[in-house]
Scaffold this motif. Structure first.
Motif, PDB file in Angstrom:
ATOM      1  N   GLU A  94      29.964  39.441  35.850  1.00  0.00           N
ATOM      2  CA  GLU A  94      30.653  38.157  35.956  1.00  0.00           C
ATOM      3  C   GLU A  94      30.899  37.553  34.577  1.00  0.00           C
ATOM      4  OE1 GLU A  94      30.173  33.840  38.266  1.00  0.00           O
ATOM      5  OE2 GLU A  94      28.674  35.411  38.534  1.00  0.00           O
ATOM      6  N   LYS A  95      29.965  37.783  33.655  1.00  0.00           N
ATOM      7  CA  LYS A  95      30.108  37.252  32.295  1.00  0.00           C
ATOM      8  C   LYS A  95      31.242  37.931  31.529  1.00  0.00           C
ATOM      9  CE  LYS A  95      25.148  36.256  31.830  1.00  0.00           C
ATOM     10  NZ  LYS A  95      23.900  36.668  31.149  1.00  0.00           N
ATOM     11  N   LEU A  96      31.682  39.096  32.014  1.00  0.00           N
ATOM     12  CA  LEU A  96      32.751  39.823  31.327  1.00  0.00           C
ATOM     13  C   LEU A  96      34.135  39.247  31.620  1.00  0.00           C
ATOM     14  CD1 LEU A  96      31.546  43.509  31.921  1.00  0.00           C
ATOM     15  CD2 LEU A  96      31.120  42.053  29.928  1.00  0.00           C
ATOM     16  N   ILE A  97      34.263  38.520  32.740  1.00  0.00           N
ATOM     17  CA  ILE A  97      35.561  37.938  33.097  1.00  0.00           C
ATOM     18  C   ILE A  97      35.973  36.936  32.017  1.00  0.00           C
ATOM     19  CG2 ILE A  97      36.881  36.719  34.856  1.00  0.00           C
ATOM     20  CD1 ILE A  97      35.780  39.431  35.754  1.00  0.00           C
ATOM     21  N   GLY A  98      37.192  37.106  31.520  1.00  0.00           N
ATOM     22  CA  GLY A  98      37.691  36.225  30.464  1.00  0.00           C
ATOM     23  C   GLY A  98      37.460  36.759  29.061  1.00  0.00           C
ATOM     24  N   THR A  99      36.867  37.954  28.953  1.00  0.00           N
ATOM     25  CA  THR A  99      36.635  38.557  27.639  1.00  0.00           C
ATOM     26  C   THR A  99      37.587  39.735  27.432  1.00  0.00           C
ATOM     27  OG1 THR A  99      34.960  40.155  28.397  1.00  0.00           O
ATOM     28  CG2 THR A  99      34.201  37.934  27.800  1.00  0.00           C
ATOM     29  N   THR A 100      37.633  40.217  26.211  1.00  0.00           N
ATOM     30  CA  THR A 100      38.420  41.407  25.882  1.00  0.00           C
ATOM     31  C   THR A 100      37.464  42.531  25.495  1.00  0.00           C
ATOM     32  OG1 THR A 100      40.286  40.088  25.127  1.00  0.00           O
ATOM     33  CG2 THR A 100      40.191  42.369  24.379  1.00  0.00           C
ATOM     34  N   ALA A 101      37.664  43.716  26.082  1.00  0.00           N
ATOM     35  CA  ALA A 101      36.759  44.845  25.845  1.00  0.00           C
ATOM     36  C   ALA A 101      37.515  46.038  25.290  1.00  0.00           C
ATOM     37  CB  ALA A 101      36.060  45.230  27.147  1.00  0.00           C
ATOM     38  N   LYS A 143      42.716  57.620  24.753  1.00  0.00           N
ATOM     39  CA  LYS A 143      43.076  56.612  23.752  1.00  0.00           C
ATOM     40  C   LYS A 143      42.134  55.413  23.902  1.00  0.00           C
ATOM     41  CE  LYS A 143      47.948  57.673  22.995  1.00  0.00           C
ATOM     42  NZ  LYS A 143      47.841  59.053  23.453  1.00  0.00           N
ATOM     43  N   VAL A 144      41.832  54.756  22.792  1.00  0.00           N
ATOM     44  CA  VAL A 144      40.995  53.564  22.800  1.00  0.00           C
ATOM     45  C   VAL A 144      41.917  52.348  22.788  1.00  0.00           C
ATOM     46  CG1 VAL A 144      39.233  52.242  21.573  1.00  0.00           C
ATOM     47  CG2 VAL A 144      39.115  54.746  21.598  1.00  0.00           C
ATOM     48  N   ILE A 145      41.792  51.504  23.814  1.00  0.00           N
ATOM     49  CA  ILE A 145      42.660  50.326  23.934  1.00  0.00           C
ATOM     50  C   ILE A 145      41.806  49.072  24.157  1.00  0.00           C
ATOM     51  CG2 ILE A 145      44.558  51.685  24.897  1.00  0.00           C
ATOM     52  CD1 ILE A 145      43.827  50.567  27.663  1.00  0.00           C
ATOM     53  N   ASN A 146      42.371  47.928  23.875  1.00  0.00           N
ATOM     54  CA  ASN A 146      41.720  46.657  24.175  1.00  0.00           C
ATOM     55  C   ASN A 146      42.241  46.143  25.520  1.00  0.00           C
ATOM     56  OD1 ASN A 146      40.100  46.418  21.846  1.00  0.00           O
ATOM     57  ND2 ASN A 146      41.867  45.717  20.664  1.00  0.00           N
ATOM     58  N   VAL A 147      41.323  45.765  26.387  1.00  0.00           N
ATOM     59  CA  VAL A 147      41.679  45.320  27.731  1.00  0.00           C
ATOM     60  C   VAL A 147      41.154  43.911  27.961  1.00  0.00           C
ATOM     61  CG1 VAL A 147      41.435  45.747  30.206  1.00  0.00           C
ATOM     62  CG2 VAL A 147      41.660  47.684  28.625  1.00  0.00           C
ATOM     63  N   GLU A 148      42.050  43.009  28.361  1.00  0.00           N
ATOM     64  CA  GLU A 148      41.620  41.671  28.768  1.00  0.00           C
ATOM     65  C   GLU A 148      41.123  41.750  30.216  1.00  0.00           C
ATOM     66  OE1 GLU A 148      44.615  38.728  28.178  1.00  0.00           O
ATOM     67  OE2 GLU A 148      45.064  39.399  26.126  1.00  0.00           O
ATOM     68  N   ILE A 149      39.876  41.325  30.430  1.00  0.00           N
ATOM     69  CA  ILE A 149      39.293  41.394  31.770  1.00  0.00           C
ATOM     70  C   ILE A 149      39.519  40.049  32.450  1.00  0.00           C
ATOM     71  CG2 ILE A 149      37.200  41.931  33.095  1.00  0.00           C
ATOM     72  CD1 ILE A 149      36.134  43.320  30.563  1.00  0.00           C
ATOM     73  N   GLU A 150      40.491  40.047  33.345  1.00  0.00           N
ATOM     74  CA  GLU A 150      40.899  38.787  33.980  1.00  0.00           C
ATOM     75  C   GLU A 150      40.463  38.685  35.433  1.00  0.00           C
ATOM     76  OE1 GLU A 150      45.021  39.552  33.238  1.00  0.00           O
ATOM     77  OE2 GLU A 150      45.084  38.117  31.571  1.00  0.00           O
ATOM     78  N   SER A 151      40.086  39.829  36.052  1.00  0.00           N
ATOM     79  CA  SER A 151      39.775  39.843  37.476  1.00  0.00           C
ATOM     80  C   SER A 151      38.618  40.795  37.758  1.00  0.00           C
ATOM     81  CB  SER A 151      41.005  40.301  38.266  1.00  0.00           C
ATOM     82  OG  SER A 151      40.660  40.717  39.560  1.00  0.00           O
ATOM     83  N   PRO A 152      37.789  40.483  38.763  1.00  0.00           N
ATOM     84  CA  PRO A 152      36.714  41.407  39.163  1.00  0.00           C
ATOM     85  C   PRO A 152      37.246  42.773  39.606  1.00  0.00           C
ATOM     86  CG  PRO A 152      36.349  39.237  40.122  1.00  0.00           C
ATOM     87  CD  PRO A 152      37.712  39.207  39.510  1.00  0.00           C
ATOM     88  N   LEU A 153      38.516  42.817  40.046  1.00  0.00           N
ATOM     89  CA  LEU A 153      39.122  44.088  40.449  1.00  0.00           C
ATOM     90  C   LEU A 153      39.176  45.082  39.284  1.00  0.00           C
ATOM     91  CD1 LEU A 153      42.152  43.266  42.793  1.00  0.00           C
ATOM     92  CD2 LEU A 153      40.158  44.680  43.316  1.00  0.00           C
ATOM     93  N   GLN A 154      39.117  44.566  38.064  1.00  0.00           N
ATOM     94  CA  GLN A 154      39.184  45.449  36.900  1.00  0.00           C
ATOM     95  C   GLN A 154      37.843  46.104  36.589  1.00  0.00           C
ATOM     96  OE1 GLN A 154      41.619  42.148  34.654  1.00  0.00           O
ATOM     97  NE2 GLN A 154      41.689  44.024  33.435  1.00  0.00           N
ATOM     98  N   ILE A 155      36.775  45.654  37.223  1.00  0.00           N
ATOM     99  CA  ILE A 155      35.454  46.253  37.017  1.00  0.00           C
ATOM    100  C   ILE A 155      35.204  47.241  38.148  1.00  0.00           C
ATOM    101  CG2 ILE A 155      32.989  45.808  36.763  1.00  0.00           C
ATOM    102  CD1 ILE A 155      33.756  42.987  35.798  1.00  0.00           C
ATOM    103  N   ILE A 156      35.032  48.504  37.799  1.00  0.00           N
ATOM    104  CA  ILE A 156      35.036  49.583  38.781  1.00  0.00           C
ATOM    105  C   ILE A 156      33.673  50.270  38.847  1.00  0.00           C
ATOM    106  CG2 ILE A 156      36.142  51.777  39.387  1.00  0.00           C
ATOM    107  CD1 ILE A 156      38.609  50.719  37.813  1.00  0.00           C
ATOM    108  N   HIS A 157      33.225  50.494  40.078  1.00  0.00           N
ATOM    109  CA  HIS A 157      31.933  51.190  40.280  1.00  0.00           C
ATOM    110  C   HIS A 157      32.186  52.568  40.877  1.00  0.00           C
ATOM    111  CE1 HIS A 157      30.509  46.845  40.622  1.00  0.00           C
ATOM    112  NE2 HIS A 157      30.052  47.306  39.478  1.00  0.00           N
TER     113      HIS A 157
END
Length: 427
Positions: free
Chosen positions: A369-376, A413-427
């Motif tokens: 949850e803390k990752l939402i709103g960050t760039t990884a 490739k290494v890219i920067n991703v803005e994490i805007e939604s929980p759907l972007q976190i995959i298990h």
């Protein structure tokens, strides 16, 4: 051309060795085929870490024999090293640890009728030779696991592995660096240094894990260095300070805990206290921003009372792990724990496991949850369907799987991703 099918069981070290054996076979003209009917030779790299691992090893050996009764069934690795030549009557050839590098010679001797029973096993507890297997490519396309160490001197009271893997043996730094360079030249962006007791790397050769990491860091083309499981005692101010200034180092620390109760830790022969362990975690969080701390925990260790389990649960809650891998204690004959009084019933183990698994789910959700709103920073591995849309996916340095909408081919490739939604976190 002989057809060979391989199957791996167990840890990342086993997986590395299986891939190395496969590469040897290819180099010597064997055809690698799926683990299905029709192979001439079946090779199972076995595991013995738990009773379940033993059972799976036996099942795969019998499956191989059933798929082709006329095939040569080869059992390699820890299960047969611990059990010896009498491990199972469906086995034609036993290859213990430290003999996998001789696979081609052994198959030739068996084919020629020159193979003698017992030749495939060495006295693993009396050898100081590191078995130098090598890889030039792996099944993964972006990340390569590299075995740098074998054996363990710790003798935790529950663990059979020192008896199956022997004492600590470290791979020469030059050999590691040559393999890392070769893999980087082939396009691999990330390496994971792994071993049976990785923290002990170099204690037998005058080297150290930190010095190895710093040397690997100099490899051209490499973008990331990740570590396998570590023991808490390797986490020192010097170690962490040095890692924190390495741009390629990934702040994902899998620190083996096993219990958060000091009385249980003592019976386990773990050689640290819960308080010391907590200090190590605090040190990592002091030097790294939001590192992913993951761990292993055993429930139902002999003598674990309700009070001890609660102490362990409360400690795990306090540490705030990203993930906790929970194992129910498995009795291993030949270990000190197997002879201990007050063995815990399976029903109690199952209940305690459920409690910790639920706690782990809660902690994982809170971390993510803390990752939402960050760039990884993400190393892209594949494209998958997610909620009806295509996502390119890969792992962050903290080993969180992240996706970004899109169908373009960004693999490796290494890219920067803005994490805007929980759907972007995959298990």
């Amino acid at each position: 051309m002989k057809k060979v099918a391989l199957h791996n069981l167990g840890c990342k070290v086993n997986a590395y060795e299986t891939e190395a054996m496969q590469e040897l076979l290819k180099q010597h003209g064997y055809e690698i085929v799926p683990f299905e009917e029709g192979a001439d030779i079946y090779i199972i790299n076995t595991c013995t870490v738990t009773n379940m691992a033993d059972r799976k090893s036996r099942q795969m050996l019998h499956r191989a024999r059933k798929m082709n009764p006329d095939a040569v069934v080869v059992a390699a690795g820890c299960y047969v090293q611990a059990r010896g030549e009498e491990a199972d009557d469906c086995i034609d050839v036993v290859i213990g640890n430290n003999r996998k590098k001789d696979l081609i010679q052994i198959l030739k001797e068996y084919e020629d009728g020159r193979w003698e029973k017992g030749e495939g096993l060495v006295d693993i507890n009396r050898t100081d030779e590191y078995e130098d297997l090598n890889l030039s490519s792996t099944a993964e396309h972006t990340r390569a696991y590299i075995k740098v160490q074998d054996g363990c001197n710790q003798f935790c009271s529950y663990c059979i592995i020192p008896y199956a893997r022997g004492r600590v043996r470290s791979r020469k730094r030059e050999s590691v660096l040559a393999e890392v360079k070769r893999l980087a030249e082939r396009g691999y962006k990330e390496v994971v240094l792994t071993g049976i007791h990785l923290s002990s790397y170099g204690v037998d050769t005058g080297d150290s894990l930190l010095a190895l990491i710093e040397a690997v860091h100099e490899t051209a083309g490499l973008r990331r260095i990740r570590l396998g499981s570590l023991e808490p005692r390797i986490i020192t101010e010097e170690f962490v300070q040095a890692l924190a200034v390495l741009p390629k180092f990934c702040p994902h620390f899998h620190l083996s805990l096993q219990s958060g109760c000091n009385d249980t830790l003592k019976r386990m022969n773990r050689r640290y206290t819960a308080e010391e362990y907590y200090e190590k975690c605090a040190m990592l969080r002091n030097y790294f921003h939001n590192p992913a701390l993951t761990t292993d925990v055993i429930v139902g260790f002999p003598g674990e009372t309700d009070a001890e389990f609660e102490a362990s649960r409360a400690f795990i809650d306090k540490v705030d792990f990203y993930e906790t891998h929970v194992f129910k204690y498995s009795k291993r004959e030949g270990t000190k724990a197997a002879a201990m009084d007050n063995q815990v019933p399976d029903k109690v183990k199952a209940a305690r496991s459920s409690v910790l698994l639920e706690l782990s789910r809660q902690k994982q959700a809170a971390y993510e949850e803390k990752l939402i709103g960050t760039t990884a920073e993400v190393l892209v591995e594949e494209t998958v369907m997610r909620g009806g849309e295509l996502y390119v996916t890969g792992h962050t340095k903290e080993y969180v799987k992240i996706g970004r909408k899109g169908s373009e081919n960004l693999t490796n490739k290494v890219i920067n991703v803005e994490i805007e939604s929980p759907l972007q976190i995959i298990h």
